[in-house]
Design a protein around this motif. Structure first.
Motif, short mmCIF file in Angstrom:
data_model
loop_
_atom_site.label_atom_id
_atom_site.label_comp_id
_atom_site.label_asym_id
_atom_site.label_seq_id
_atom_site.Cartn_x
_atom_site.Cartn_y
_atom_site.Cartn_z
N PHE A 153 0.81 -1.21 0.00
CA PHE A 153 0.00 0.00 0.00
C PHE A 153 0.84 1.27 0.00
O PHE A 153 0.31 2.37 0.22
CB PHE A 153 -0.93 0.00 1.21
CG PHE A 153 -2.03 -1.02 1.14
CD1 PHE A 153 -3.17 -0.78 0.40
CD2 PHE A 153 -1.89 -2.24 1.79
CE1 PHE A 153 -4.18 -1.72 0.31
CE2 PHE A 153 -2.90 -3.19 1.72
CZ PHE A 153 -4.05 -2.95 0.97
N ALA A 154 2.15 1.15 -0.26
CA ALA A 154 3.03 2.32 -0.24
C ALA A 154 2.58 3.37 -1.26
O ALA A 154 2.48 3.06 -2.45
CB ALA A 154 4.47 1.90 -0.52
N PRO A 155 2.32 4.61 -0.82
CA PRO A 155 1.85 5.64 -1.75
C PRO A 155 2.97 6.29 -2.56
O PRO A 155 2.70 6.92 -3.58
CB PRO A 155 1.17 6.66 -0.82
CG PRO A 155 1.93 6.53 0.46
CD PRO A 155 2.30 5.08 0.58
N ASN A 156 4.20 6.17 -2.08
CA ASN A 156 5.32 6.79 -2.78
C ASN A 156 6.60 6.03 -2.48
O ASN A 156 6.63 5.09 -1.67
CB ASN A 156 5.45 8.27 -2.38
CG ASN A 156 5.53 8.45 -0.87
OD1 ASN A 156 6.37 7.84 -0.19
ND2 ASN A 156 4.64 9.28 -0.32
N TYR A 157 7.67 6.48 -3.13
CA TYR A 157 8.95 5.78 -3.01
C TYR A 157 9.49 5.82 -1.59
O TYR A 157 10.03 4.81 -1.08
CB TYR A 157 9.96 6.41 -3.98
CG TYR A 157 11.35 5.80 -3.90
CD1 TYR A 157 11.61 4.54 -4.43
CD2 TYR A 157 12.40 6.51 -3.30
CE1 TYR A 157 12.89 4.00 -4.38
CE2 TYR A 157 13.67 5.97 -3.24
CZ TYR A 157 13.91 4.72 -3.77
OH TYR A 157 15.17 4.17 -3.70
N GLY A 158 9.36 6.93 -0.90
CA GLY A 158 9.87 7.05 0.46
C GLY A 158 9.24 6.05 1.41
O GLY A 158 9.92 5.43 2.24
#
Length: 463
Positions: free
Chosen positions: A117-122
């Motif tokens: 569910f990661a929304p972005n690379y960070g």
């Protein structure tokens, strides 16, 4: 339940009594159950370790990531693996081996879910760090547990089976898992399913391991002699659950006297008694892991850069990973007889030749597959034998810490070195990258000559 006495133990130490009991018992159904419970977990761990390499080309296309950014995902994972192993080593020598296995898999499952569910690379980098914490503790604990449940005769094969499940079957079938996931789920976000589906088997293994006992060596070393006797009796009876008809007294030494040993200290690993072993095996495992993780991380990118589709690249990766399975099987089979140092030296030299062959002779796909499989064969023989060699060097009270520190050094190297390998690949090409990996094998071949030989000997204990 009745209690009977085993044969007299004389003035033997607890460690000698355990080794004597193990030799008498042999391998029973209870041993096989313990092995199965451990191997199921490390199998899925291995698939998770390959997840970044499998998802790398899709992430590069979806989020526009470069090779260095893909490498950073593995750096986060394996840096956390190193930390997880150090923490596991410190905890397992105090609280025991069994408790950590369930906790490790729960942490691993949480990280995998966050990856999905990661929304972005960070956030994805953070999620991979959490995954690494669970992975590190799992493998370190598994190695110690199996080394402490078997006699000298069978220990090598038992510990070797960890890498049969992990680096062998796990690494080989991980690309197939990717092929299946990418065939079922399409679109830019198909990599999310790759990470998310790994949560389910991790939770299933936690439930499956409920009957896993603590190791008799740890119980005896902490003065819990009655519990250690019960576990040994369960091993002898071949049953991990249910009542025992009778119990023999396998351990009769003065538990209070033998358990009153100083707790492990970090500095002790680098003091006179253990310094040579810790440094030599630390260097060797750093070289081996650096080569292995560089290959796992970058080979799908190398193949897709040559014009292969992601599916074709994963199939070719699977063929090369067959060398991992053969290497793990070979290491497990020869561990009963062949000297550890000889095995490690020969494997390092094979890896050196395979790296040079892949980098400078692998012009056609047949040679790429051959040298790739040979490379994986060598690196898995190295890792499997080091996993076995390290626990044999330390007594029970410090075995978890010593082994975990050595494996942590390897994980840290494996996490950081793909950044170097990726940069060399970008600037010097495939030949330059594999020439660098060949140098790692050369250093490894030298380092493994320094630790004391342990093949066929009982586990080390304090005098």
């Amino acid at each position: 339940m009745t209690t009977t006495n085993a044969a007299p133990t004389g003035a033997q130490t607890l460690g000698q009594q355990i080794e004597r009991a193990y030799a008498r018992i042999g391998v029973t159904g209870a041993h096989l159950g313990i092995v199965a419970m451990v191997l199921f977990g490390v199998f899925f761990d291995a698939i998770e370790q390959n997840a970044v390499g499998i998802a790398g080309p899709v992430l590069a296309e979806d989020w526009g990531l470069a090779g260095t950014q893909i490498g950073l995902l593995n750096t986060a994972t394996f840096t956390a693996v190193a930390l997880g192993r150090i923490l596991a080593g410190a905890v397992m020598d105090r609280l025991g081996r069994r408790k950590l296995l369930g906790l490790n898999l729960l942490i691993f499952a949480l990280g995998s879910l966050l990856c999905a569910f990661a929304p972005n690379y960070g956030v994805l980098v953070l999620a991979r760090f959490i995954v690494g914490l669970g992975l590190g503790g799992e493998i370190a604990t598994a190695v110690i547990m199996l080394s402490e449940f078997f006699s000298a005769k069978h220990r090598g094969t038992a510990v070797g089976l960890i890498n049969v499940a992990a680096a062998g079957l796990g690494n080989m079938l991980a690309p197939l898992f990717g092929v299946i996931v990418f065939a079922v789920f399409t679109g830019d976000d198909r990599w999310r399913w790759l990470f998310g589906l790994l949560v389910l088997p991790a939770l299933a293994v936690v439930v499956y391991r409920r009957s896993l006992p603590e190791t008799p060596r740890f119980l005896a070393a902490t003065g819990r002699i009655a519990e250690a006797n019960t576990v040994i009796n369960r091993l002898a009876a071949g049953r991990l659950r249910g009542p025992l008809a009778h119990e023999e007294t396998y351990l009769t030494a003065d538990a209070t006297r033998e358990a009153a040993r100083p707790q492990a200290r970090w500095t002790e690993l680098f003091a006179r008694r253990f310094r040579r072993t810790t440094i030599a095996l630390g260097v060797a495992v750093c070289m081996s892991y650096a080569a292995q993780i560089s290959m796992l991380t970058l080979i799908p990118i190398i193949l897709t850069d040559r014009g292969l589709s992601i599916t074709s690249a994963l199939w070719y990766t699977l063929v090369m990973q067959s060398g991992s399975l053969l290497g793990a099987l070979a290491a497990a089979l020869i561990a009963r007889r062949l000297a550890r140092r000889l095995t490690l030296t020969v494997a390092a030299l094979i890896g050196l030749g395979a790296a040079l062959g892949f980098g400078f002779l692998g012009t056609g796909i047949a040679l790429v597959l051959l040298f790739g499989a040979l490379f994986n064969f060598a690196v898995i023989v190295l890792n499997t034998t080091i996993w076995l060699f390290a626990p044999e060097q330390y007594p029970t009270r410090i075995r978890g810490l010593g082994t975990s520190v050595i494996l942590a050094l390897g994980s840290l190297s494996g996490g950081l070195f793909p950044l170097v390998s990726g940069a060399v690949l970008d600037t010097a090409g495939v030949g330059g990258m594999f020439a660098l990996l060949a140098c790692l094998f050369a250093v490894c071949a030298i380092a493994v000559r320094f630790p004391a030989e342990t093949v066929g000997r009982p586990m080390a204990e304090d005098a």
